[in-house]
Design a protein around this motif. Structure first.
Motif, PDB file in Angstrom:
ATOM      1  N   VAL A  16      -3.623 -12.604  -7.239  1.00  0.00           N
ATOM      2  CA  VAL A  16      -3.285 -12.753  -5.832  1.00  0.00           C
ATOM      3  C   VAL A  16      -4.492 -12.307  -5.020  1.00  0.00           C
ATOM      4  O   VAL A  16      -5.360 -11.583  -5.510  1.00  0.00           O
ATOM      5  CB  VAL A  16      -2.038 -11.931  -5.443  1.00  0.00           C
ATOM      6  CG1 VAL A  16      -0.814 -12.393  -6.229  1.00  0.00           C
ATOM      7  CG2 VAL A  16      -2.264 -10.449  -5.642  1.00  0.00           C
ATOM      8  N   ARG A  17      -4.557 -12.747  -3.769  1.00  0.00           N
ATOM      9  CA  ARG A  17      -5.659 -12.357  -2.889  1.00  0.00           C
ATOM     10  C   ARG A  17      -5.436 -10.915  -2.442  1.00  0.00           C
ATOM     11  O   ARG A  17      -4.452 -10.605  -1.782  1.00  0.00           O
ATOM     12  CB  ARG A  17      -5.738 -13.301  -1.700  1.00  0.00           C
ATOM     13  CG  ARG A  17      -6.204 -14.698  -2.069  1.00  0.00           C
ATOM     14  CD  ARG A  17      -5.915 -15.734  -0.996  1.00  0.00           C
ATOM     15  NE  ARG A  17      -6.495 -15.389   0.284  1.00  0.00           N
ATOM     16  CZ  ARG A  17      -6.363 -16.149   1.378  1.00  0.00           C
ATOM     17  NH1 ARG A  17      -5.650 -17.266   1.321  1.00  0.00           N
ATOM     18  NH2 ARG A  17      -6.924 -15.789   2.511  1.00  0.00           N
ATOM     19  N   GLU A  18      -6.365 -10.033  -2.784  1.00  0.00           N
ATOM     20  CA  GLU A  18      -6.246  -8.619  -2.448  1.00  0.00           C
ATOM     21  C   GLU A  18      -7.093  -8.295  -1.220  1.00  0.00           C
ATOM     22  O   GLU A  18      -8.047  -8.986  -0.898  1.00  0.00           O
ATOM     23  CB  GLU A  18      -6.655  -7.768  -3.647  1.00  0.00           C
ATOM     24  CG  GLU A  18      -5.760  -7.992  -4.870  1.00  0.00           C
ATOM     25  CD  GLU A  18      -6.147  -7.125  -6.047  1.00  0.00           C
ATOM     26  OE1 GLU A  18      -7.242  -6.530  -6.014  1.00  0.00           O
ATOM     27  OE2 GLU A  18      -5.352  -7.045  -7.010  1.00  0.00           O
ATOM     28  N   GLY A  19      -6.720  -7.215  -0.530  1.00  0.00           N
ATOM     29  CA  GLY A  19      -7.470  -6.790   0.649  1.00  0.00           C
ATOM     30  C   GLY A  19      -7.244  -7.670   1.868  1.00  0.00           C
ATOM     31  O   GLY A  19      -8.013  -7.604   2.824  1.00  0.00           O
ATOM     32  N   GLU A  20      -6.196  -8.473   1.858  1.00  0.00           N
ATOM     33  CA  GLU A  20      -5.892  -9.355   2.981  1.00  0.00           C
ATOM     34  C   GLU A  20      -4.902  -8.681   3.922  1.00  0.00           C
ATOM     35  O   GLU A  20      -3.979  -7.995   3.484  1.00  0.00           O
ATOM     36  CB  GLU A  20      -5.296 -10.667   2.477  1.00  0.00           C
ATOM     37  CG  GLU A  20      -6.194 -11.453   1.547  1.00  0.00           C
ATOM     38  CD  GLU A  20      -7.259 -12.246   2.279  1.00  0.00           C
ATOM     39  OE1 GLU A  20      -7.185 -12.325   3.527  1.00  0.00           O
ATOM     40  OE2 GLU A  20      -8.162 -12.785   1.606  1.00  0.00           O
ATOM     41  N   HIS A  21      -5.088  -8.911   5.225  1.00  0.00           N
ATOM     42  CA  HIS A  21      -4.173  -8.401   6.250  1.00  0.00           C
ATOM     43  C   HIS A  21      -3.707  -9.601   7.071  1.00  0.00           C
ATOM     44  O   HIS A  21      -4.428 -10.061   7.963  1.00  0.00           O
ATOM     45  CB  HIS A  21      -4.862  -7.381   7.148  1.00  0.00           C
ATOM     46  CG  HIS A  21      -5.595  -6.301   6.408  1.00  0.00           C
ATOM     47  ND1 HIS A  21      -4.964  -5.343   5.636  1.00  0.00           N
ATOM     48  CD2 HIS A  21      -6.926  -6.037   6.306  1.00  0.00           C
ATOM     49  CE1 HIS A  21      -5.865  -4.530   5.100  1.00  0.00           C
ATOM     50  NE2 HIS A  21      -7.056  -4.932   5.493  1.00  0.00           N
ATOM     51  N   VAL A  22      -2.526 -10.110   6.763  1.00  0.00           N
ATOM     52  CA  VAL A  22      -2.090 -11.338   7.415  1.00  0.00           C
ATOM     53  C   VAL A  22      -0.690 -11.188   8.001  1.00  0.00           C
ATOM     54  O   VAL A  22       0.139 -10.408   7.513  1.00  0.00           O
ATOM     55  CB  VAL A  22      -2.094 -12.549   6.445  1.00  0.00           C
ATOM     56  CG1 VAL A  22      -3.505 -12.847   5.964  1.00  0.00           C
ATOM     57  CG2 VAL A  22      -1.150 -12.338   5.280  1.00  0.00           C
ATOM     58  N   PHE A  23      -0.470 -11.919   9.064  1.00  0.00           N
ATOM     59  CA  PHE A  23       0.853 -12.175   9.611  1.00  0.00           C
ATOM     60  C   PHE A  23       1.073 -13.669   9.485  1.00  0.00           C
ATOM     61  O   PHE A  23       0.243 -14.467   9.938  1.00  0.00           O
ATOM     62  CB  PHE A  23       0.934 -11.749  11.079  1.00  0.00           C
ATOM     63  CG  PHE A  23       2.200 -12.191  11.777  1.00  0.00           C
ATOM     64  CD1 PHE A  23       3.398 -11.552  11.526  1.00  0.00           C
ATOM     65  CD2 PHE A  23       2.181 -13.247  12.684  1.00  0.00           C
ATOM     66  CE1 PHE A  23       4.574 -11.957  12.168  1.00  0.00           C
ATOM     67  CE2 PHE A  23       3.337 -13.650  13.330  1.00  0.00           C
ATOM     68  CZ  PHE A  23       4.539 -13.010  13.068  1.00  0.00           C
TER      69      PHE A  23
END
Length: 239
Positions: A178-185
């Motif tokens: 999975v994509r790590e270090g992502e901050h998404v809404f």
């Protein structure tokens, strides 16, 4: 059709890049052979979509009760006979399957609400707006979006389907990255027509000043314009 709140507290948003011309092959295989076996081991297959702006992109969502149930279900499915029988055929359609975001509902009431099965009704145009931030999504942003921006979009014809933020749990099944270090809404909505969607789109990409204090805007916004497949549970309008 009677609806039930989805039990999934963990949701994967999966975007696959496919070899040219192979998307319908994967969708047919997925819905014929792979959909029900995933649900049989405890996953919730939420929706499958064609990306209308990227002809070689397949987008789908699946959910889990929690991260431990995710580990168990993925182990059972990918270690089981159904996937082993069909994985060569499925993988032959794919260039990349690692574009995966791990999410949970932004608020308790913003989880998906799903029918028991894909209804015999007209497919909606489904939009996923992915707002990328440099830090975890702030409560202030969530409050603004749900209390002010979402009602405006609803008045213009958008039907909210759910909203989610990054889940920072450790990946309990590292064989699937999975994509790590992502901050998404991520906000999902349905539209009865492309014209309604085009009218709403600017509101997803412009952010106001509130009380003379700038609302921290997303770093980037990624818009997915999606068409639900025949057996998608998410994205069909009632007849």
């Amino acid at each position: 059709m009677t609806k039930a709140i989805a039990a999934s507290s963990i949701v994967e948003l999966r975007q696959y890049t496919l070899h040219p011309g192979r998307r319908d092959d994967l969708i047919a295989l997925f819905e014929r052979e792979l959909l029900q076996p995933q649900e049989a081991v405890g996953m919730q297959v939420i929706g499958q979509f064609r990306d209308l702006d990227r002809p070689d992109r397949f987008v789908w969502l699946r959910g889990f009760a929690d991260m431990e149930k995710r580990r168990q279900a993925l182990g059972d499915f990918y270690g089981g006979p159904i996937w082993k029988r069909h994985r060569t055929e499925a993988n032959a359609t794919m260039i990349d399957s690692d574009n995966v975001l791990l999410l949970h509902p932004a608020e308790a009431e913003t989880a998906f609400e799903l029918p028991d099965a894909a209804p015999a009704a007209a497919p909606a145009l489904v939009m996923a707006a992915l707002h990328h931030f440099d830090a975890p999504v702030s409560p202030r942003f969530l409050a603004y979006f749900h209390q002010q921006r979402q009602p405006l979009l609803a008045a213009m014809g958008a039907t909210a389907l759910g909203s989610f933020v990054s889940d920072y749990s450790e990946n309990t099944f590292p064989a699937l990255p999975v994509r790590e270090g992502e901050h998404v809404f991520v906000w999902f909505a349905a539209f009865q027509s492309d014209a309604i969607w085009q009218r709403c789109r600017p509101l997803l990409q412009a952010w106001p000043i509130i009380d003379a204090d700038p609302l921290p805007p997303p770093r980037t916004t990624e818009i997915l314009r999606l068409q639900p497949t025949a057996h998608s549970r998410l994205g069909w309008l009632s007849a």
